[in-house]
Design a protein around this motif. Structure first.
Motif, PDB file in Angstrom:
ATOM      1  N   ILE A  40       0.758  -1.311  -0.058  1.00  0.00           N
ATOM      2  CA  ILE A  40       0.015   0.062  -0.017  1.00  0.00           C
ATOM      3  C   ILE A  40       0.903   1.293   0.052  1.00  0.00           C
ATOM      4  O   ILE A  40       0.314   2.303  -0.587  1.00  0.00           O
ATOM      5  N   ASP A  41       2.065   1.327   0.725  1.00  0.00           N
ATOM      6  CA  ASP A  41       2.892   2.431   0.565  1.00  0.00           C
ATOM      7  C   ASP A  41       3.497   2.712  -0.660  1.00  0.00           C
ATOM      8  O   ASP A  41       3.749   3.857  -1.183  1.00  0.00           O
ATOM      9  N   VAL A  42       3.961   1.504  -1.193  1.00  0.00           N
ATOM     10  CA  VAL A  42       4.859   1.621  -2.392  1.00  0.00           C
ATOM     11  C   VAL A  42       3.954   1.967  -3.656  1.00  0.00           C
ATOM     12  O   VAL A  42       4.175   2.972  -4.605  1.00  0.00           O
ATOM     13  N   THR A  43       2.871   1.403  -3.690  1.00  0.00           N
ATOM     14  CA  THR A  43       1.662   1.730  -4.862  1.00  0.00           C
ATOM     15  C   THR A  43       1.352   3.159  -4.734  1.00  0.00           C
ATOM     16  O   THR A  43       1.313   3.994  -5.891  1.00  0.00           O
ATOM     17  N   ALA A  44       1.070   3.639  -3.508  1.00  0.00           N
ATOM     18  CA  ALA A  44       0.623   5.062  -3.176  1.00  0.00           C
ATOM     19  C   ALA A  44       1.897   5.942  -3.750  1.00  0.00           C
ATOM     20  O   ALA A  44       1.398   7.084  -4.237  1.00  0.00           O
ATOM     21  N   ASP A  45       3.103   5.639  -3.322  1.00  0.00           N
ATOM     22  CA  ASP A  45       4.276   6.478  -3.777  1.00  0.00           C
ATOM     23  C   ASP A  45       4.203   6.503  -5.350  1.00  0.00           C
ATOM     24  O   ASP A  45       4.488   7.511  -5.839  1.00  0.00           O
ATOM     25  N   VAL A  46       3.910   5.453  -5.843  1.00  0.00           N
ATOM     26  CA  VAL A  46       3.990   5.412  -7.552  1.00  0.00           C
ATOM     27  C   VAL A  46       3.015   6.207  -7.940  1.00  0.00           C
ATOM     28  O   VAL A  46       3.027   7.166  -8.954  1.00  0.00           O
ATOM     29  N   LEU A  47       1.752   6.103  -7.659  1.00  0.00           N
ATOM     30  CA  LEU A  47       0.575   6.909  -7.927  1.00  0.00           C
ATOM     31  C   LEU A  47       0.815   8.471  -7.776  1.00  0.00           C
ATOM     32  O   LEU A  47       0.535   9.053  -8.679  1.00  0.00           O
ATOM     33  N   MET A  48       1.423   8.791  -6.726  1.00  0.00           N
ATOM     34  CA  MET A  48       1.422  10.235  -6.390  1.00  0.00           C
ATOM     35  C   MET A  48       2.652  10.809  -7.626  1.00  0.00           C
ATOM     36  O   MET A  48       2.488  11.819  -8.088  1.00  0.00           O
ATOM     37  N   ARG A  49       3.496  10.132  -7.648  1.00  0.00           N
ATOM     38  CA  ARG A  49       4.660  10.187  -8.735  1.00  0.00           C
ATOM     39  C   ARG A  49       3.989  10.407 -10.193  1.00  0.00           C
ATOM     40  O   ARG A  49       4.252  11.306 -10.960  1.00  0.00           O
ATOM     41  N   THR A  50       3.068   9.387 -10.254  1.00  0.00           N
ATOM     42  CA  THR A  50       2.509   9.471 -11.750  1.00  0.00           C
ATOM     43  C   THR A  50       1.399  10.527 -11.786  1.00  0.00           C
ATOM     44  O   THR A  50       1.166  11.072 -13.000  1.00  0.00           O
ATOM     45  N   LEU A  51       0.765  11.133 -10.738  1.00  0.00           N
ATOM     46  CA  LEU A  51      -0.365  12.089 -11.029  1.00  0.00           C
ATOM     47  C   LEU A  51       0.572  13.372 -11.033  1.00  0.00           C
ATOM     48  O   LEU A  51       0.138  14.198 -11.781  1.00  0.00           O
ATOM     49  N   VAL A  52       1.625  13.450 -10.605  1.00  0.00           N
ATOM     50  CA  VAL A  52       2.607  14.770 -10.977  1.00  0.00           C
ATOM     51  C   VAL A  52       2.829  14.867 -12.484  1.00  0.00           C
ATOM     52  O   VAL A  52       2.705  15.799 -13.022  1.00  0.00           O
ATOM     53  N   ILE A  53       2.807  13.663 -13.110  1.00  0.00           N
ATOM     54  CA  ILE A  53       3.071  13.581 -14.739  1.00  0.00           C
ATOM     55  C   ILE A  53       1.533  13.886 -15.302  1.00  0.00           C
ATOM     56  O   ILE A  53       1.600  14.419 -16.559  1.00  0.00           O
ATOM     57  N   LEU A  54       0.817  13.409 -14.788  1.00  0.00           N
ATOM     58  CA  LEU A  54      -0.571  13.351 -15.553  1.00  0.00           C
ATOM     59  C   LEU A  54      -1.784  14.195 -14.928  1.00  0.00           C
ATOM     60  O   LEU A  54      -2.651  14.239 -15.605  1.00  0.00           O
ATOM     61  N   VAL A  55      -1.261  15.052 -13.985  1.00  0.00           N
ATOM     62  CA  VAL A  55      -2.469  15.975 -13.694  1.00  0.00           C
ATOM     63  C   VAL A  55      -3.233  16.630 -14.672  1.00  0.00           C
ATOM     64  O   VAL A  55      -4.617  16.715 -14.423  1.00  0.00           O
ATOM     65  N   PRO A  56      -2.812  17.028 -15.757  1.00  0.00           N
ATOM     66  CA  PRO A  56      -3.590  17.684 -16.762  1.00  0.00           C
ATOM     67  C   PRO A  56      -4.468  16.599 -17.540  1.00  0.00           C
ATOM     68  O   PRO A  56      -5.458  17.142 -17.985  1.00  0.00           O
ATOM     69  N   ALA A  57      -4.241  15.212 -17.156  1.00  0.00           N
ATOM     70  CA  ALA A  57      -4.964  14.187 -18.224  1.00  0.00           C
ATOM     71  C   ALA A  57      -6.283  13.793 -17.083  1.00  0.00           C
ATOM     72  O   ALA A  57      -7.169  13.147 -18.031  1.00  0.00           O
ATOM     73  N   GLY A  58      -6.730  14.517 -16.198  1.00  0.00           N
ATOM     74  CA  GLY A  58      -7.993  14.061 -15.704  1.00  0.00           C
ATOM     75  C   GLY A  58      -7.936  12.935 -14.867  1.00  0.00           C
ATOM     76  O   GLY A  58      -9.066  12.037 -15.138  1.00  0.00           O
ATOM     77  N   VAL A  59      -7.206  12.609 -13.963  1.00  0.00           N
ATOM     78  CA  VAL A  59      -7.082  11.333 -13.159  1.00  0.00           C
ATOM     79  C   VAL A  59      -7.942  11.615 -12.008  1.00  0.00           C
ATOM     80  O   VAL A  59      -7.896  12.542 -11.276  1.00  0.00           O
ATOM     81  N   ARG A  60      -8.723  10.352 -11.713  1.00  0.00           N
ATOM     82  CA  ARG A  60      -9.748  10.529 -10.607  1.00  0.00           C
ATOM     83  C   ARG A  60      -9.256   9.420  -9.729  1.00  0.00           C
ATOM     84  O   ARG A  60      -8.959   8.496  -9.913  1.00  0.00           O
ATOM     85  N   ALA A  61      -9.533   9.503  -8.087  1.00  0.00           N
ATOM     86  CA  ALA A  61      -9.295   8.612  -7.317  1.00  0.00           C
ATOM     87  C   ALA A  61     -10.626   7.853  -7.007  1.00  0.00           C
ATOM     88  O   ALA A  61     -11.576   8.395  -6.907  1.00  0.00           O
ATOM     89  N   ALA A  62     -10.764   6.540  -6.944  1.00  0.00           N
ATOM     90  CA  ALA A  62     -11.697   5.794  -6.476  1.00  0.00           C
ATOM     91  C   ALA A  62     -11.406   4.653  -5.382  1.00  0.00           C
ATOM     92  O   ALA A  62     -11.915   3.588  -5.275  1.00  0.00           O
ATOM     93  N   GLY A  63     -10.257   5.065  -4.691  1.00  0.00           N
ATOM     94  CA  GLY A  63      -9.796   4.015  -3.673  1.00  0.00           C
ATOM     95  C   GLY A  63     -10.312   3.677  -2.423  1.00  0.00           C
ATOM     96  O   GLY A  63      -9.439   3.900  -1.385  1.00  0.00           O
ATOM     97  N   TRP A  64     -11.429   3.712  -2.132  1.00  0.00           N
ATOM     98  CA  TRP A  64     -11.902   3.551  -0.878  1.00  0.00           C
ATOM     99  C   TRP A  64     -13.131   2.699  -0.788  1.00  0.00           C
ATOM    100  O   TRP A  64     -13.777   2.673  -1.580  1.00  0.00           O
ATOM    101  N   GLY A  65     -13.207   2.035   0.415  1.00  0.00           N
ATOM    102  CA  GLY A  65     -14.354   1.217   0.364  1.00  0.00           C
ATOM    103  C   GLY A  65     -13.954  -0.627   0.008  1.00  0.00           C
ATOM    104  O   GLY A  65     -12.910  -0.819  -0.537  1.00  0.00           O
ATOM    105  N   GLU A  66     -15.174  -1.381  -0.182  1.00  0.00           N
ATOM    106  CA  GLU A  66     -14.760  -2.642  -0.470  1.00  0.00           C
ATOM    107  C   GLU A  66     -14.652  -2.587  -1.881  1.00  0.00           C
ATOM    108  O   GLU A  66     -15.299  -1.641  -2.776  1.00  0.00           O
ATOM    109  N   TYR A  67     -14.355  -3.547  -2.482  1.00  0.00           N
ATOM    110  CA  TYR A  67     -14.046  -3.629  -4.108  1.00  0.00           C
ATOM    111  C   TYR A  67     -15.502  -3.086  -4.747  1.00  0.00           C
ATOM    112  O   TYR A  67     -15.636  -2.623  -5.983  1.00  0.00           O
ATOM    113  N   ALA A  68     -16.383  -4.012  -4.435  1.00  0.00           N
ATOM    114  CA  ALA A  68     -17.845  -3.933  -5.100  1.00  0.00           C
ATOM    115  C   ALA A  68     -18.160  -2.291  -5.054  1.00  0.00           C
ATOM    116  O   ALA A  68     -18.637  -1.869  -6.067  1.00  0.00           O
ATOM    117  N   GLN A  69     -18.064  -1.458  -3.988  1.00  0.00           N
ATOM    118  CA  GLN A  69     -18.419  -0.246  -3.641  1.00  0.00           C
ATOM    119  C   GLN A  69     -17.563   0.587  -4.703  1.00  0.00           C
ATOM    120  O   GLN A  69     -18.020   1.681  -5.342  1.00  0.00           O
TER     121      GLN A  69
END
Length: 185
Positions: A40-69
């Motif tokens: 969870i720490d490593v993927t969050a680090d990669v995501l934050m670094r990816t967002l810096v690159i992709l901010v203008p591309a319209g990335v949204r987060a959906a990472g809370w709740g059970e998978y079905a939610q």
């Protein structure tokens, strides 16, 4: 058609239990599961670094709740914007020796195409189903298939935890390259 990427950090945010994903003693101190040594720490680090690159591309987060939610939330985002192509990504790291993979629901043509486009950044396109070796990955994205026609999902294995943790910036660049390849006309 414009594009929207919905990112989910996989193990992070499950209310039913603490699930750090893969853990490893990355610093050699004999203790595993310290901050920075959990998936969870490593993927969050990669995501934050990816967002810096992709901010203008319209990335949204959906990472809370059970998978079905999460899947229902992502499908609703896609329903609310029918003229936009949506890509749901659930990010993971894996055990030692694992390679980068873009796993798609074996029923999904759009998922297969997205996974093939990710191959430009060295992600191996791989079909996941409830009955093959990738059934756990299938569970991570299965609910997306029930969404509208303008969304597909990939379970993205970023590689082996120790490799991803060693070069998170490079992994973020490869992930951004893959996302750009998906969005290309």
């Amino acid at each position: 058609m414009t594009h929207c990427v919905i990112v989910d950090l996989g193990h992070l945010g499950k209310p039913s239990r603490l699930d750090p994903g893969v853990v490893a003693d990355l610093d050699g101190d004999g203790i595993t599961a310290e901050s920075g040594e959990r998936e969870i720490d490593v993927t969050a680090d990669v995501l934050m670094r990816t967002l810096v690159i992709l901010v203008p591309a319209g990335v949204r987060a959906a990472g809370w709740g059970e998978y079905a939610q999460r899947h229902r939330r992502a499908a609703q985002i896609a329903r609310d914007a029918p003229g936009v192509a949506h890509l749901y990504l659930q990010l993971h790291c894996d055990i030692p020796g694992a390679m980068r993979r873009a796993l798609y629901d074996s029923r999904s043509t759009l998922g297969r195409v997205a996974a093939q486009r990710f191959s430009i950044a060295d992600f191996e396109p791989t079909a996941a189903s409830p009955t093959n070796a990738w059934s756990r990955a299938h569970y991570c994205i299965a609910g997306i298939y029930a969404g509208p026609a303008n969304i597909c999902g990939l379970c993205v294995e970023l590689g082996a935890l120790e490799n991803v943790a060693a070069v998170p910036g490079l992994v973020a660049e490869r992930l951004a390259d893959a996302i750009h390849a998906w969005a290309a006309p």
